[in-house]
Motif scaffolding. Structure first.
Motif, PDB file in Angstrom:
ATOM      1  N   LEU A 107       0.798  -1.385   0.130  1.00  0.00           N
ATOM      2  CA  LEU A 107      -0.130   0.044   0.023  1.00  0.00           C
ATOM      3  C   LEU A 107       0.848   1.129   0.006  1.00  0.00           C
ATOM      4  O   LEU A 107       0.368   2.249  -0.444  1.00  0.00           O
ATOM      5  N   GLY A 108       2.061   1.295   0.503  1.00  0.00           N
ATOM      6  CA  GLY A 108       2.870   2.210   0.739  1.00  0.00           C
ATOM      7  C   GLY A 108       2.701   3.102   2.111  1.00  0.00           C
ATOM      8  O   GLY A 108       1.648   3.015   2.545  1.00  0.00           O
ATOM      9  N   GLU A 109       3.751   3.631   2.493  1.00  0.00           N
ATOM     10  CA  GLU A 109       3.770   3.954   4.011  1.00  0.00           C
ATOM     11  C   GLU A 109       3.047   5.281   4.217  1.00  0.00           C
ATOM     12  O   GLU A 109       2.572   5.728   5.148  1.00  0.00           O
ATOM     13  N   ASP A 110       2.756   5.991   3.012  1.00  0.00           N
ATOM     14  CA  ASP A 110       1.979   7.290   3.111  1.00  0.00           C
ATOM     15  C   ASP A 110       0.635   7.083   2.754  1.00  0.00           C
ATOM     16  O   ASP A 110      -0.111   8.013   2.683  1.00  0.00           O
ATOM     17  N   ASN A 111       0.132   5.753   2.675  1.00  0.00           N
ATOM     18  CA  ASN A 111      -1.292   5.640   2.454  1.00  0.00           C
ATOM     19  C   ASN A 111      -2.293   6.048   3.611  1.00  0.00           C
ATOM     20  O   ASN A 111      -1.878   5.467   4.787  1.00  0.00           O
ATOM     21  N   PRO A 112      -3.059   6.755   3.337  1.00  0.00           N
ATOM     22  CA  PRO A 112      -4.138   7.291   4.425  1.00  0.00           C
ATOM     23  C   PRO A 112      -4.826   6.142   5.243  1.00  0.00           C
ATOM     24  O   PRO A 112      -5.112   6.227   6.299  1.00  0.00           O
ATOM     25  N   VAL A 113      -4.783   4.816   4.784  1.00  0.00           N
ATOM     26  CA  VAL A 113      -5.577   3.914   5.331  1.00  0.00           C
ATOM     27  C   VAL A 113      -4.796   3.329   6.431  1.00  0.00           C
ATOM     28  O   VAL A 113      -5.179   2.577   7.275  1.00  0.00           O
ATOM     29  N   TRP A 135       0.177   8.591  17.095  1.00  0.00           N
ATOM     30  CA  TRP A 135      -0.379   7.138  16.877  1.00  0.00           C
ATOM     31  C   TRP A 135      -1.715   7.249  16.293  1.00  0.00           C
ATOM     32  O   TRP A 135      -1.641   6.211  15.404  1.00  0.00           O
ATOM     33  N   LEU A 136      -2.357   7.900  16.490  1.00  0.00           N
ATOM     34  CA  LEU A 136      -3.681   7.983  15.653  1.00  0.00           C
ATOM     35  C   LEU A 136      -3.734   8.477  14.430  1.00  0.00           C
ATOM     36  O   LEU A 136      -4.404   7.964  13.501  1.00  0.00           O
ATOM     37  N   ASN A 137      -2.818   9.462  14.009  1.00  0.00           N
ATOM     38  CA  ASN A 137      -2.896  10.368  12.852  1.00  0.00           C
ATOM     39  C   ASN A 137      -1.737  10.106  11.892  1.00  0.00           C
ATOM     40  O   ASN A 137      -1.787  10.746  10.762  1.00  0.00           O
ATOM     41  N   ALA A 138      -0.750   9.568  12.129  1.00  0.00           N
ATOM     42  CA  ALA A 138       0.376   9.348  11.224  1.00  0.00           C
ATOM     43  C   ALA A 138       0.042   8.011  10.572  1.00  0.00           C
ATOM     44  O   ALA A 138      -0.335   7.057  11.022  1.00  0.00           O
ATOM     45  N   THR A 139       0.554   8.232   9.292  1.00  0.00           N
ATOM     46  CA  THR A 139       0.436   6.979   8.264  1.00  0.00           C
ATOM     47  C   THR A 139       1.771   6.219   8.477  1.00  0.00           C
ATOM     48  O   THR A 139       2.792   6.527   9.330  1.00  0.00           O
ATOM     49  N   GLY A 140       1.848   5.117   7.994  1.00  0.00           N
ATOM     50  CA  GLY A 140       2.937   4.310   8.034  1.00  0.00           C
ATOM     51  C   GLY A 140       2.860   3.290   9.325  1.00  0.00           C
ATOM     52  O   GLY A 140       1.802   2.813   9.651  1.00  0.00           O
ATOM     53  N   PRO A 141       3.952   2.636   9.540  1.00  0.00           N
ATOM     54  CA  PRO A 141       4.044   1.386  10.477  1.00  0.00           C
ATOM     55  C   PRO A 141       3.833   1.851  11.929  1.00  0.00           C
ATOM     56  O   PRO A 141       3.554   3.096  12.052  1.00  0.00           O
ATOM     57  N   PRO A 142       3.472   1.120  12.988  1.00  0.00           N
ATOM     58  CA  PRO A 142       3.525   1.335  14.104  1.00  0.00           C
ATOM     59  C   PRO A 142       4.638   2.188  14.792  1.00  0.00           C
ATOM     60  O   PRO A 142       5.671   1.859  14.407  1.00  0.00           O
ATOM     61  N   LEU A 176     -13.078   8.737   6.635  1.00  0.00           N
ATOM     62  CA  LEU A 176     -13.991   7.957   5.601  1.00  0.00           C
ATOM     63  C   LEU A 176     -14.925   8.923   4.729  1.00  0.00           C
ATOM     64  O   LEU A 176     -15.735   9.588   5.154  1.00  0.00           O
ATOM     65  N   GLU A 177     -14.455   8.853   3.561  1.00  0.00           N
ATOM     66  CA  GLU A 177     -15.211   9.677   2.551  1.00  0.00           C
ATOM     67  C   GLU A 177     -16.586   9.441   2.456  1.00  0.00           C
ATOM     68  O   GLU A 177     -16.998   8.303   2.612  1.00  0.00           O
ATOM     69  N   PRO A 178     -17.522  10.406   1.921  1.00  0.00           N
ATOM     70  CA  PRO A 178     -18.902   9.890   1.894  1.00  0.00           C
ATOM     71  C   PRO A 178     -18.877   8.834   0.790  1.00  0.00           C
ATOM     72  O   PRO A 178     -18.254   8.970  -0.393  1.00  0.00           O
ATOM     73  N   GLY A 179     -20.016   7.855   0.950  1.00  0.00           N
ATOM     74  CA  GLY A 179     -20.048   7.132  -0.007  1.00  0.00           C
ATOM     75  C   GLY A 179     -19.228   5.761  -0.247  1.00  0.00           C
ATOM     76  O   GLY A 179     -19.509   4.601  -0.877  1.00  0.00           O
ATOM     77  N   VAL A 180     -18.217   5.721   0.796  1.00  0.00           N
ATOM     78  CA  VAL A 180     -17.266   4.678   1.016  1.00  0.00           C
ATOM     79  C   VAL A 180     -17.695   3.599   1.812  1.00  0.00           C
ATOM     80  O   VAL A 180     -18.165   3.981   3.024  1.00  0.00           O
ATOM     81  N   ASN A 181     -17.758   2.588   1.552  1.00  0.00           N
ATOM     82  CA  ASN A 181     -18.017   1.294   2.411  1.00  0.00           C
ATOM     83  C   ASN A 181     -17.109   1.280   3.543  1.00  0.00           C
ATOM     84  O   ASN A 181     -15.949   0.923   3.098  1.00  0.00           O
ATOM     85  N   PRO A 182     -17.506   1.156   4.603  1.00  0.00           N
ATOM     86  CA  PRO A 182     -16.541   1.027   5.827  1.00  0.00           C
ATOM     87  C   PRO A 182     -15.656  -0.081   5.723  1.00  0.00           C
ATOM     88  O   PRO A 182     -14.602  -0.071   6.204  1.00  0.00           O
ATOM     89  N   SER A 183     -16.099  -1.131   5.208  1.00  0.00           N
ATOM     90  CA  SER A 183     -15.490  -2.519   5.142  1.00  0.00           C
ATOM     91  C   SER A 183     -14.040  -2.406   4.242  1.00  0.00           C
ATOM     92  O   SER A 183     -13.263  -3.120   4.377  1.00  0.00           O
TER      93      SER A 183
END
Length: 562
Positions: free
Chosen positions: A259-265, A355-362, A272-279
């Motif tokens: 996914l890449g370390e900068d991926n927001p997921v 911890w909550l808002n940084a992308t990337g590894p733990p 969660l953008e409108p219309g996106v399934n939380p799954s």
């Protein structure tokens, strides 16, 4: 006119058609091939297609249901009370505690049961029940008792388990009082143990106290994963827990590379953008990065037992409600005022906000040294097989895989997968050494070896890939192989197998595989089809990507144990 706080009743009469929450199975898609089967899967936002509801984890309510079914069909729901009027064929259910809509679940089919403990029973098709009993009799109560010693009383009354046909789209689901588990996992003992204990942990984290928004799913999954590992440590020891954790963290880093370390997921507080399934947000960051944050909090206390005490108080304070991350963190700092005085929430590089808002590894990972007796042999064997020049005699004689735990073997195979494609000499010697041994092992092991076979285009073992797919009907054991087959030069081989087996697959799975097969790849290079095919003509699919139905495809990238 209604007065403030005056109770009132609204009656909504409705009929629902087929929707993403309801999965209908013809008898051929069950193990017994005798009767039709239906189950629901509400997570995350599918139950709005099942019944009118506020389909958000922020809203909880009690519920009752009346279900009429033909004779010979057993109906179960995630409810604390149930009754059956045989002369009318009517089942009645009542959930006395407030739950979010996604935890309302129903299953009906050719199911029978057996008690496996004082407050637990297993339900399964008749042909599967003896296996389920042999795997779980007596030990579920042990897990429940261990969980209660850590986090307080089990509040749901019964803890029953129903094993579903292989069409169940995820591994397990923590419906209160009635955990759903895919039957395919029964052959993999260690995975079964972990999956059931994870669902047991959800009885406290997720079901009693729920994340108020899907953007903070880690509040359920990260805490449940932490609690699961505390329970396994109490019942199976720290070494086993560390081995399982090492296996999962390896998978986390693998997903991060994809996914890449900068991926927001990869954020714990994902937008969660409108219309996106939380799954779509169900990934290993939710589980493992969330777990690492919870583990970090436990380490701040100095003793995990002190953190257990905090979690008991947290459950008692918030049970039957929904929370946000700030509720958890404020409660944590108030419970440990000395940590609040030390401003641990602002420690440089480990800030709670980061911890909550940084992308990337733990930001920090647990110390797994207590598992070294189990993980070190894996690392040693992997080095023997991947160090040049290869000493195949030394590698082959160093370890007897039949004496390893399943998690050791899958960790070893996953690392070989990460290193694929391997030199031809290595894959040839690996096959000579292990292929026949792995044939007799469980599906979690076999699928990994077959993925190695596919990623290395090792034709002598491709017949085993065909044989495996001809006997599998579950997403977890078909999708990874089809994706690997279609990434390389073996797409026509995949098409042939799908053509032969598609009628034994659930329509949702069939459409997912069609999507994989029909993605616009370059024309296939010529390959020696005599080595990998039969006389069956390859199925031709349109170049157009099939539309994913019922949102199921969003789960294909990770075997989810919700």
């Amino acid at each position: 006119a209604l007065q403030p706080h005056q109770p009132f009743q609204i009656i909504v009469r409705y009929t629902t058609a087929d929707g993403p929450a309801i999965w209908w199975l013809d008898p051929e898609l069950t193990y017994g091939n005798a009767k039709p089967f239906v189950f629901t899967q509400g997570h995350s936002v599918c139950n709005r297609s099942f019944f009118p509801c506020f389909d958000t984890p922020a809203v909880k309510c009690t519920y009752s249901a009346t279900v009429k079914a033909p004779a010979g069909i057993q109906v179960l729901m995630s409810a604390t009370q149930s009754s059956y009027l045989e002369e009318e064929g009517v089942y009645q259910f009542y959930m006395e505690y407030p739950v979010p809509a996604y935890l309302v679940a129903l299953v009906a089919g050719d199911l029978i049961h057996a008690d496996i403990g004082p407050r637990s029973r297993v339900w399964a098709e008749p042909c599967l029940l003896p296996t389920a009993i042999s795997k779980l009799s007596g030990i579920v109560e042990r897990w429940l008792t261990a969980a209660e010693s850590l986090y307080g009383p089990y509040i749901w009354g019964r803890y029953d388990i129903v094993f579903l046909p292989p069409s169940f789209p995820i591994v397990a689901m923590e419906n209160p009082c009635l955990t759903f588990i895919i039957s395919s996992i029964l052959e993999s003992d260690e995975f079964l143990i972990i999956d059931v204990i994870h669902e047991v942990a959800h009885s406290w984290f997720g079901n009693a106290v729920t994340n108020a928004t899907w953007e903070e799913m880690w509040l359920s999954e990260g805490l449940a994963t932490y609690a699961q590992r505390r329970i396994t440590t109490e019942t199976y020891g720290a070494a086993f827990t560390c081995l399982e954790t090492a296996f999962r963290l390896d998978a986390l880093h693998r997903q991060m590379k994809l996914l890449g370390e900068d991926n927001p997921v990869s954020k714990l507080q994902v937008k969660l953008e409108p219309g996106v399934n939380p799954s779509n947000l169900m990934n290993l960051f939710t589980y493992e990065k969330g777990y690492c944050f919870v583990y970090y909090l436990s380490q701040l206390c100095g003793d995990p037992r002190h953190f257990d005490s905090f979690l008991r108080a947290y459950i008692e304070k918030y049970k039957f409600t929904s929370v946000v991350a700030q509720d958890l963190l404020d409660s944590f700092l108030n419970f440990f005022p000395e940590l609040k005085e030390q401003c641990v929430e602002s420690k440089a590089g480990l800030e709670f906000e980061r911890w909550l808002n940084a992308t990337g590894p733990p930001l920090a990972e647990p110390d797994l040294s207590q598992g070294s007796s189990l993980t070190r042999p894996v690392e040693t064997l992997f080095k023997l097989w991947t160090t040049e020049p290869l000493d195949s005699v030394a590698a082959a004689s160093s370890v007897d895989l039949t004496k390893w735990r399943t998690f050791q073997t899958v960790l070893f195979l996953d690392r070989l997968l990460d290193g694929s494609p391997l030199p031809h000499e290595v894959i040839k010697k690996l096959s000579e050494c292990y292929s026949s041994q792995l044939d007799s092992m469980n599906a979690e092991i076999r699928i990994r070896w077959l993925q190695i076979v596919v990623r290395n285009d090792y034709y002598p073992d491709l017949y085993k890939v065909r044989r495996f797919l001809e006997n599998q009907m579950s997403r977890m054991y078909t999708i990874p192989l089809y994706e690997d087959l279609c990434t390389g030069t073996l797409k026509s081989f995949a098409l042939e197998i799908f053509y032969q087996t598609q009628n034994q697959l659930h329509p949702n799975l069939r459409k997912t595989i069609q999507q994989i097969l029909s993605q616009g790849l370059n024309p296939l290079p010529a390959i020696d089809t005599t080595a990998v095919t039969t006389d069956t003509p390859a199925m031709v699919l349109e170049d157009k990507v099939s539309e994913a139905t019922n949102g199921a495809i969003s789960l294909r990238d990770v075997n989810v144990s919700a």
